[in-house]
Design a protein around this motif. Structure first.
Motif, PDB file in Angstrom:
ATOM      1  N   ASP A   1       3.376   3.644  -1.915  1.00  0.00           N
ATOM      2  CA  ASP A   1       4.037   3.965  -3.178  1.00  0.00           C
ATOM      3  C   ASP A   1       5.205   4.918  -2.898  1.00  0.00           C
ATOM      4  OD1 ASP A   1       2.962   6.529  -2.859  1.00  0.00           O
ATOM      5  OD2 ASP A   1       1.407   6.248  -4.374  1.00  0.00           O
TER       6      ASP A   1
ATOM      7  N   ARG B   1      -4.730  13.811   2.519  1.00  0.00           N
ATOM      8  CA  ARG B   1      -5.385  12.510   2.351  1.00  0.00           C
ATOM      9  C   ARG B   1      -4.383  11.363   2.516  1.00  0.00           C
ATOM     10  NH1 ARG B   1      -8.246  15.261  -1.594  1.00  0.00           N
ATOM     11  NH2 ARG B   1      -6.912  14.468  -3.263  1.00  0.00           N
ATOM     12  N   ARG B   2      -3.216  11.493   1.916  1.00  0.00           N
ATOM     13  CA  ARG B   2      -2.188  10.449   2.030  1.00  0.00           C
ATOM     14  C   ARG B   2      -1.722  10.310   3.485  1.00  0.00           C
ATOM     15  NH1 ARG B   2       0.860   8.501  -2.313  1.00  0.00           N
ATOM     16  NH2 ARG B   2       0.074   9.113  -4.347  1.00  0.00           N
ATOM     17  N   HIS B   3      -1.497  11.446   4.112  1.00  0.00           N
ATOM     18  CA  HIS B   3      -1.052  11.467   5.508  1.00  0.00           C
ATOM     19  C   HIS B   3      -2.078  10.777   6.403  1.00  0.00           C
ATOM     20  CE1 HIS B   3      -0.241  13.368   9.455  1.00  0.00           C
ATOM     21  NE2 HIS B   3       1.011  13.368   9.045  1.00  0.00           N
TER      22      HIS B   3
ATOM     23  N   GLN C   1       0.808  -1.210   0.000  1.00  0.00           N
ATOM     24  CA  GLN C   1       0.000   0.000   0.000  1.00  0.00           C
ATOM     25  C   GLN C   1       0.849   1.271   0.000  1.00  0.00           C
ATOM     26  OE1 GLN C   1      -1.480  -1.401   3.570  1.00  0.00           O
ATOM     27  NE2 GLN C   1      -3.396  -2.165   2.784  1.00  0.00           N
TER      28      GLN C   1
ATOM     29  N   ASP D   1       4.245   8.047  -0.879  1.00  0.00           N
ATOM     30  CA  ASP D   1       4.025   7.705   0.534  1.00  0.00           C
ATOM     31  C   ASP D   1       5.358   7.493   1.253  1.00  0.00           C
ATOM     32  OD1 ASP D   1       1.230   7.730   0.281  1.00  0.00           O
ATOM     33  OD2 ASP D   1       1.140   5.575  -0.152  1.00  0.00           O
TER      34      ASP D   1
ATOM     35  N   ARG E   1      -4.403   8.596   5.514  1.00  0.00           N
ATOM     36  CA  ARG E   1      -4.460   7.182   5.156  1.00  0.00           C
ATOM     37  C   ARG E   1      -3.316   6.408   5.822  1.00  0.00           C
ATOM     38  NH1 ARG E   1      -1.865   6.113   1.036  1.00  0.00           N
ATOM     39  NH2 ARG E   1      -1.469   3.975   0.503  1.00  0.00           N
ATOM     40  N   LEU E   2      -2.128   6.982   5.843  1.00  0.00           N
ATOM     41  CA  LEU E   2      -0.976   6.316   6.459  1.00  0.00           C
ATOM     42  C   LEU E   2      -1.161   6.178   7.972  1.00  0.00           C
ATOM     43  CD1 LEU E   2       1.814   7.967   4.313  1.00  0.00           C
ATOM     44  CD2 LEU E   2       1.132   5.547   4.276  1.00  0.00           C
TER      45      LEU E   2
ATOM     46  N   THR F   1      -4.146  16.508  -1.424  1.00  0.00           N
ATOM     47  CA  THR F   1      -3.621  15.168  -1.686  1.00  0.00           C
ATOM     48  C   THR F   1      -2.688  14.739  -0.563  1.00  0.00           C
ATOM     49  OG1 THR F   1      -3.810  15.475  -4.067  1.00  0.00           O
ATOM     50  CG2 THR F   1      -2.268  13.779  -3.315  1.00  0.00           C
ATOM     51  N   CYS F   2      -1.846  15.657  -0.134  1.00  0.00           N
ATOM     52  CA  CYS F   2      -0.909  15.359   0.955  1.00  0.00           C
ATOM     53  C   CYS F   2      -1.667  15.006   2.231  1.00  0.00           C
ATOM     54  CB  CYS F   2       0.008  16.565   1.179  1.00  0.00           C
ATOM     55  SG  CYS F   2       1.315  16.261   2.371  1.00  0.00           S
TER      56      CYS F   2
END
Length: 159
Positions: free
Chosen positions: A5, A39-41, A3, A8, A43-44, A36-37
């Motif tokens: 990339d 959302r990625r943060h 998960q 990430d 999610r992690l 976007t940053c």
């Protein structure tokens, strides 16, 4: 981890260096939008890749001049004795890490103390009273060559 990339991996690598980076600054460094940053943060964090945030402290500046690596061998390996051992170790703020290991010892601990007398007291009052312990071997750190909690994220994500 499938998960994670490249973006990430870079995101968490930046946060390991400076956990106080704002989303705006992090997005700028990654050349992505703030949304976007974020959302990625998020999610992690939800995936458990990011477990939390903390300051890195200098143990010597706080009076922790002794760092010991302690090998513990146990005679009892039943579930109850192991659970009690782990409960006591987890409750001790002097134990920085504890690993159940292969080899001669059953556990390897990293323990901090103010000085040798303080460490000796910890051994007598805590370690010698642990259930089922048959052997305690201490190795004191003379000089710290490298100490980090930073994981090689980009290397691990390529594996």
């Amino acid at each position: 981890m499938d998960q994670l990339d490249k973006v990430d991996a870079k995101l968490v690598a930046h946060l390991q260096i400076d956990g106080r980076l704002s989303i705006a600054k992090l997005a700028e460094r990654l050349s992505i939008s703030e949304a976007t940053c974020w959302r990625r943060h998020k999610r992690l964090e939800e995936l458990g890749v990011i477990e939390g945030y903390q300051a890195t402290l200098n143990r010597r500046a706080l009076g922790g001049s002794v760092l010991a690596f302690v090998q513990i061998t146990c005679t009892q390996h039943d579930e109850a004795a192991t659970a009690e051992f782990e409960r006591i170790i987890q409750a001790s703020s002097r134990v920085l890490s504890c690993h159940n290991t292969t080899g001669e010892a059953d556990f390897l601990l990293q323990v901090i103390a103010r000085d040798l007398d303080d460490y000796s007291g910890f051994v007598e009052q805590v370690l010698r009273r642990l259930p089922g312990v048959s052997s305690i071997r201490s190795n004191l750190s003379l000089r710290e060559v490298k100490a980090t909690q930073q994981l090689p994220v980009e290397e691990l994500s390529r594996m």
